[in-house]
Write a protein that holds these residues in place. Sequence first.
Motif, PDB file in Angstrom:
ATOM      1  N   GLN A  72      28.865   7.457  -3.173  1.00 24.82           N
ATOM      2  CA  GLN A  72      27.747   7.355  -4.113  1.00 24.82           C
ATOM      3  C   GLN A  72      26.955   8.656  -4.202  1.00 24.82           C
ATOM      4  O   GLN A  72      26.543   9.068  -5.293  1.00 24.82           O
ATOM      5  CB  GLN A  72      26.828   6.201  -3.699  1.00 24.82           C
ATOM      6  N   ALA A  73      26.764   9.296  -3.069  1.00 31.50           N
ATOM      7  CA  ALA A  73      26.046  10.575  -3.086  1.00 31.50           C
ATOM      8  C   ALA A  73      26.836  11.611  -3.887  1.00 31.50           C
ATOM      9  O   ALA A  73      26.268  12.389  -4.672  1.00 31.50           O
ATOM     10  CB  ALA A  73      25.805  11.061  -1.653  1.00 31.50           C
ATOM     11  N   ALA A  74      28.151  11.624  -3.710  1.00 28.20           N
ATOM     12  CA  ALA A  74      28.986  12.575  -4.447  1.00 28.20           C
ATOM     13  C   ALA A  74      28.956  12.291  -5.941  1.00 28.20           C
ATOM     14  O   ALA A  74      28.814  13.208  -6.766  1.00 28.20           O
ATOM     15  CB  ALA A  74      30.422  12.514  -3.929  1.00 28.20           C
ATOM     16  N   ARG A  75      29.068  11.039  -6.323  1.00 24.76           N
ATOM     17  CA  ARG A  75      29.042  10.681  -7.745  1.00 24.76           C
ATOM     18  C   ARG A  75      27.678  10.994  -8.364  1.00 24.76           C
ATOM     19  O   ARG A  75      27.582  11.261  -9.562  1.00 24.76           O
ATOM     20  CB  ARG A  75      29.377   9.202  -7.922  1.00 24.76           C
ATOM     21  N   ALA A  76      26.646  10.932  -7.531  1.00 24.75           N
ATOM     22  CA  ALA A  76      25.296  11.223  -8.027  1.00 24.75           C
ATOM     23  C   ALA A  76      25.006  12.720  -8.098  1.00 24.75           C
ATOM     24  O   ALA A  76      23.940  13.125  -8.546  1.00 24.75           O
ATOM     25  CB  ALA A  76      24.259  10.542  -7.124  1.00 24.75           C
ATOM     26  N   GLY A  77      25.936  13.551  -7.636  1.00 24.94           N
ATOM     27  CA  GLY A  77      25.758  14.988  -7.742  1.00 24.94           C
ATOM     28  C   GLY A  77      25.125  15.651  -6.533  1.00 24.94           C
ATOM     29  O   GLY A  77      24.633  16.779  -6.631  1.00 24.94           O
ATOM     30  N   ASP A  78      25.138  15.001  -5.382  1.00 29.58           N
ATOM     31  CA  ASP A  78      24.577  15.583  -4.165  1.00 29.58           C
ATOM     32  C   ASP A  78      25.374  16.834  -3.794  1.00 29.58           C
ATOM     33  O   ASP A  78      26.559  16.756  -3.438  1.00 29.58           O
ATOM     34  CB  ASP A  78      24.643  14.545  -3.032  1.00 29.58           C
ATOM     35  N   ALA A  79      24.722  18.002  -3.871  1.00 30.32           N
ATOM     36  CA  ALA A  79      25.420  19.281  -3.712  1.00 30.32           C
ATOM     37  C   ALA A  79      26.038  19.433  -2.328  1.00 30.32           C
ATOM     38  O   ALA A  79      27.151  19.967  -2.186  1.00 30.32           O
ATOM     39  CB  ALA A  79      24.460  20.436  -3.981  1.00 30.32           C
ATOM     40  N   ARG A  80      25.329  18.947  -1.297  1.00 25.38           N
ATOM     41  CA  ARG A  80      25.870  19.098   0.061  1.00 25.38           C
ATOM     42  C   ARG A  80      27.144  18.276   0.231  1.00 25.38           C
ATOM     43  O   ARG A  80      28.130  18.749   0.803  1.00 25.38           O
ATOM     44  CB  ARG A  80      24.816  18.660   1.090  1.00 25.38           C
ATOM     45  N   VAL A  81      27.119  17.060  -0.260  1.00 27.99           N
ATOM     46  CA  VAL A  81      28.284  16.193  -0.114  1.00 27.99           C
ATOM     47  C   VAL A  81      29.453  16.735  -0.933  1.00 27.99           C
ATOM     48  O   VAL A  81      30.590  16.794  -0.463  1.00 27.99           O
ATOM     49  CB  VAL A  81      27.939  14.751  -0.522  1.00 27.99           C
ATOM     50  N   ILE A  82      29.169  17.128  -2.154  1.00 33.31           N
ATOM     51  CA  ILE A  82      30.229  17.676  -3.016  1.00 33.31           C
ATOM     52  C   ILE A  82      30.845  18.920  -2.384  1.00 33.31           C
ATOM     53  O   ILE A  82      32.076  19.088  -2.366  1.00 33.31           O
ATOM     54  CB  ILE A  82      29.675  17.985  -4.419  1.00 33.31           C
ATOM     55  N   GLY A  83      30.009  19.775  -1.845  1.00 32.82           N
ATOM     56  CA  GLY A  83      30.503  20.992  -1.201  1.00 32.82           C
ATOM     57  C   GLY A  83      31.407  20.694  -0.028  1.00 32.82           C
ATOM     58  O   GLY A  83      32.452  21.343   0.152  1.00 32.82           O
ATOM     59  N   GLU A  84      31.028  19.716   0.772  1.00 30.26           N
ATOM     60  CA  GLU A  84      31.835  19.340   1.937  1.00 30.26           C
ATOM     61  C   GLU A  84      33.205  18.793   1.510  1.00 30.26           C
ATOM     62  O   GLU A  84      34.238  19.172   2.070  1.00 30.26           O
ATOM     63  CB  GLU A  84      31.091  18.282   2.757  1.00 30.26           C
ATOM     64  N   LEU A  85      33.210  17.932   0.521  1.00 33.53           N
ATOM     65  CA  LEU A  85      34.471  17.332   0.074  1.00 33.53           C
ATOM     66  C   LEU A  85      35.373  18.378  -0.575  1.00 33.53           C
ATOM     67  O   LEU A  85      36.594  18.393  -0.344  1.00 33.53           O
ATOM     68  CB  LEU A  85      34.191  16.187  -0.903  1.00 33.53           C
ATOM     69  N   LYS A  86      34.798  19.252  -1.372  1.00 37.42           N
ATOM     70  CA  LYS A  86      35.595  20.290  -2.024  1.00 37.42           C
ATOM     71  C   LYS A  86      36.203  21.239  -0.999  1.00 37.42           C
ATOM     72  O   LYS A  86      37.345  21.689  -1.146  1.00 37.42           O
ATOM     73  CB  LYS A  86      34.724  21.075  -3.008  1.00 37.42           C
ATOM     74  N   SER A  87      35.457  21.522   0.041  1.00 37.30           N
ATOM     75  CA  SER A  87      35.953  22.412   1.094  1.00 37.30           C
ATOM     76  C   SER A  87      37.166  21.810   1.784  1.00 37.30           C
ATOM     77  O   SER A  87      38.167  22.497   2.038  1.00 37.30           O
ATOM     78  CB  SER A  87      34.844  22.679   2.108  1.00 37.30           C
ATOM     79  N   ARG A  88      37.098  20.540   2.065  1.00 42.40           N
ATOM     80  CA  ARG A  88      38.218  19.871   2.730  1.00 42.40           C
ATOM     81  C   ARG A  88      39.431  19.796   1.805  1.00 42.40           C
ATOM     82  O   ARG A  88      40.577  19.925   2.256  1.00 42.40           O
ATOM     83  CB  ARG A  88      37.794  18.480   3.192  1.00 42.40           C
ATOM     84  N   PHE A  89      39.199  19.575   0.527  1.00 43.50           N
ATOM     85  CA  PHE A  89      40.290  19.524  -0.427  1.00 43.50           C
ATOM     86  C   PHE A  89      40.954  20.900  -0.574  1.00 43.50           C
ATOM     87  O   PHE A  89      42.187  21.000  -0.679  1.00 43.50           O
ATOM     88  CB  PHE A  89      39.787  19.040  -1.787  1.00 43.50           C
ATOM     89  N   ALA A  90      40.134  21.942  -0.581  1.00 41.51           N
ATOM     90  CA  ALA A  90      40.676  23.300  -0.691  1.00 41.51           C
ATOM     91  C   ALA A  90      41.619  23.603   0.472  1.00 41.51           C
ATOM     92  O   ALA A  90      42.679  24.232   0.304  1.00 41.51           O
ATOM     93  CB  ALA A  90      39.538  24.316  -0.736  1.00 41.51           C
ATOM     94  N   GLU A  91      41.259  23.148   1.664  1.00 45.02           N
ATOM     95  CA  GLU A  91      42.118  23.339   2.833  1.00 45.02           C
ATOM     96  C   GLU A  91      43.432  22.576   2.666  1.00 45.02           C
ATOM     97  O   GLU A  91      44.511  23.060   3.029  1.00 45.02           O
ATOM     98  CB  GLU A  91      41.380  22.857   4.087  1.00 45.02           C
ATOM     99  N   TYR A  92      43.328  21.380   2.093  1.00 47.92           N
ATOM    100  CA  TYR A  92      44.519  20.563   1.830  1.00 47.92           C
ATOM    101  C   TYR A  92      45.446  21.273   0.838  1.00 47.92           C
ATOM    102  O   TYR A  92      46.667  21.350   1.049  1.00 47.92           O
ATOM    103  CB  TYR A  92      44.066  19.207   1.297  1.00 47.92           C
ATOM    104  N   MET A  93      44.872  21.832  -0.218  1.00 47.32           N
ATOM    105  CA  MET A  93      45.683  22.553  -1.201  1.00 47.32           C
ATOM    106  C   MET A  93      46.353  23.776  -0.581  1.00 47.32           C
ATOM    107  O   MET A  93      47.507  24.095  -0.871  1.00 47.32           O
ATOM    108  CB  MET A  93      44.811  22.988  -2.389  1.00 47.32           C
ATOM    109  N   LYS A  94      45.627  24.421   0.290  1.00 47.75           N
ATOM    110  CA  LYS A  94      46.119  25.675   0.874  1.00 47.75           C
ATOM    111  C   LYS A  94      47.237  25.425   1.883  1.00 47.75           C
ATOM    112  O   LYS A  94      48.233  26.155   1.929  1.00 47.75           O
ATOM    113  CB  LYS A  94      44.958  26.410   1.547  1.00 47.75           C
ATOM    114  N   THR A  95      47.090  24.384   2.698  1.00 46.89           N
ATOM    115  CA  THR A  95      48.009  24.176   3.819  1.00 46.89           C
ATOM    116  C   THR A  95      48.959  22.992   3.632  1.00 46.89           C
ATOM    117  O   THR A  95      49.971  22.895   4.341  1.00 46.89           O
ATOM    118  CB  THR A  95      47.210  23.932   5.114  1.00 46.89           C
ATOM    119  N   GLY A  96      48.630  22.089   2.708  1.00 47.43           N
ATOM    120  CA  GLY A  96      49.428  20.875   2.564  1.00 47.43           C
ATOM    121  C   GLY A  96      49.124  19.842   3.637  1.00 47.43           C
ATOM    122  O   GLY A  96      49.752  18.779   3.695  1.00 47.43           O
ATOM    123  N   ASP A  97      48.149  20.131   4.461  1.00 44.88           N
ATOM    124  CA  ASP A  97      47.758  19.238   5.558  1.00 44.88           C
ATOM    125  C   ASP A  97      46.482  18.501   5.142  1.00 44.88           C
ATOM    126  O   ASP A  97      45.432  19.122   4.952  1.00 44.88           O
ATOM    127  CB  ASP A  97      47.521  20.061   6.820  1.00 44.88           C
TER     128      ASP A  97
END
Length: 875
Positions: free
Chosen positions: A670-695
């Motif tokens: 809900q925080a992410a859907r509402a535009g909470d910058a901290r939450v969005i930043g955390e999730l995007k960071s983890r996704f970027a690592e997934y894209m980079k490593t496949g892990d």
Amino acid sequence: MTTKPDEFRLPIDVRPTHYDLTVQTDLETFTFNGLAKIELDVKKETSSIVFNTAELDLKDASIYSDVLKTEQVETARSFDTAAERVTLQFSTPLPAGSKARLSIGFAGKLTTSMMGYYKSSYEHEGKTKNYALTQFEPTAARRAFPCWDEPLLKATFAITMISRDDTINLSNMPVVSEKIWSPSNTSEDNDTSLVRLFSSLTTETSSSEDKWKISQFMTTPLMSTYVVAFANGDFSYLESSYTTQFALDIKAKVLPLYEKVFDIEYPLPKLDTLVAHDFDAGAMENWGLITGRTSAFLLDPARADMAAKKRVTVFESHEIAHMWFGNITTMEWWDYLYLNEGFFIVRIFPEWKVDSEFITLHLNDALNLDAKVSSHPVEVDCPDANQINQIFDSLSYAKAASVLRMLSNYVGEERFLKGVSLYLKKRLYGNSVTRDLWEGIAEATGIDVTKMMDNWITKIGFPVLTVTETKDGIRVRQDRFLETGPAEPKDNETIWSIPLSLLTVTEQGKPIVDHGIVLDTREKTIAIDTTKPFKLNAGTSGVYRVLYSDERVASIAEAAAKSDAVFSLNDRIGLVHDVMVLSKAGFSRVSSALTVVDTLRHEKEFLVWDSIAGNVATLLSAWWEQPRIVELLNKFRQSLYGPIAQRLGYDYAVDETADTTQLRTRAIEQAARAGDARVIGELKSRFAEYMKTGDDSKIPADLFRITLIVSVKHGGREEYEFVKQLYEKSTTPPSASTSAMYAMGSSENEECLRDIFDYILTNARDQDLVYFFAGLRGNNKTRRRLAKFFKDNYDTLYARFEGNFSLKYIVEEAFGGLSTEEDYEETVKFFKDKDTSKYNLALEQTLDSVRATSAWLKRSTTDILEWLEMWDKRE
């Protein structure tokens, strides 16, 4: 409806008692052939035989009479395509009271229709693999073999399957014999008649070198055609690709539980679950051979989130309940579908609080649909075969379950289940109507159940109870509730018998509930002390809304927010839903509902936060085109869920409670859907690592979907393409594939959006379109574009889904997000010249939703904006 009931019902001059059914499947040519020998009881003298068939090539037919001692071949045949039936004429009438055997060959094609006997496919090691399976409910058995395709016309089935020797045959019952045969094999044995039969079936599609497997299955008990099932293919890939242990564990726990509760043993020797890559419904309760989607039954034990575990549990438990409700005891006709679908019994994980969760998942869902003018009764007149698919909705499932839950709470669960057991025992291997269920429960309780429950099942809608406080107590009035506001007199004639479940508080401050008060008149006065807390519908077990004054609602909310609240978890969930829905219908103000939510901001229970999330999302969905209100609602949503997300963090402990796990997930989502910058930043960071490593190990399973959605929404083509690959990889867990579909629809990149609409038409599996549509509907940038896409490609989509359950869901998703009078008028105009008979109920309900939202915007925009502005200033 203009159709006469008998136009789609078979005559009962002749009834089947047993099918000797042989089906030969060829996965190389995608064809099937067969022979049906059907034993018949001749009730009235007749020279014609009428049965169902569709999309089959019927061969010559003959009939043998035990009285005439002769076999006749047909003299004429005629087809009624609309009713999907054929009439065979014979020269000599069959005598009344006699028995006969009809023999008829048939052939058909294995298509991708997801109904009848059809093919499914998957990719394995770079190759496309195919298999065949059945989906007969409600009226598609006739697409696989000629039959009396009505639930009342039960028979036993002895099924024999022939297939390529390297494939596996499955059916309702266990295999009793299996052998390999080839056309070059001329040896004589005890099964020469069977060999000759298969030889005649396979000559057109096989060479002398081919080897065929002959699988004969044990004869079934009496059963309806729609739960007959068979399948053929190389199923080892399914068995080795995913671990299905969780679903098997659920089955092992649930089956004996149901046997104990209903006091009836499961009668078949086995119960399989076959998981399909292409499946129209969620799952299907074929007796002894449950089938369903990958997302319904499969999960990766190393990456399974709570939602996946719940989904598998619910699907498996519900389909197993059908072994009693539907398979042993079957509704007489589709009017009574709810007798099959209305029983939700899942007790194996008490920590999931399933009774409390029921309020949001089922009760609220049912009430939202039943609040429309276009609703239908639970027991719905269904003479037209085109209507049957459409009544598999929240009224046949969720409202039926809610009404039964209300009755169970009123009479007591133990006595209720005793009555259900009596009902099942009296209709073992037979058919039933509503009266049979009420009589069973009446016998166990001594209550006139029919009098109390009839209007809940046979009438449209449900009541809203208006509570007026007096100097001596309260006056309670019932009226039909409609989402568009107070009902007109013509729509407000029903008087329901309503268990009030009145909660009051003792002098010592302890809550007590009076379950004995029933409102069965328009109004009733009840003496209570209104200076103390009170509440109707304690436990939210009733199928109704309750309207209090704004002051009383605020008082209940304040009492509910206390740590030692007299109002239970169920009461708090129900309060949130009631105040929001009543504000939408104009019975109260949105500002009052938002005040209740704000009052409950220190709530501890996940399920209350879950109900708040859904209702705030409803507000955002209504005012989606008004930027200032969206901005403030999201700021309000951040204030509710952001602190919880920060407090709980992103790491899931193995030993944490189910509540903590689910609350963390919902808060971050809900925080992410509402535009909470901290939450969005955390999730995007983890996704970027997934894209980079496949892990993907840095992304907790419970956050996988929202991480994908956020990263695609705030990303570009690279993120979109990465997620698309997740969808296309057949080896990914089904939950990952579903998450990818939602995420693809969340993109705000124009290039990506052009791609997804093209992709839907050319690459997406038929069963998946509803997920793509749902993702696009949830994206404010694509809502109108989705409706236009549906209009522009109507002919293609209709041809693709005609006859499937999916059609009505696609219509709902395409237009359900619209919200203005202009949207309503344009949608009505578009469908004016279309044949809507296969989805008219869904269309009418969707149009009602658009009209109700439009009225809500006109009525409440000033109110909601003023409340949000005032709240923002306080912050």
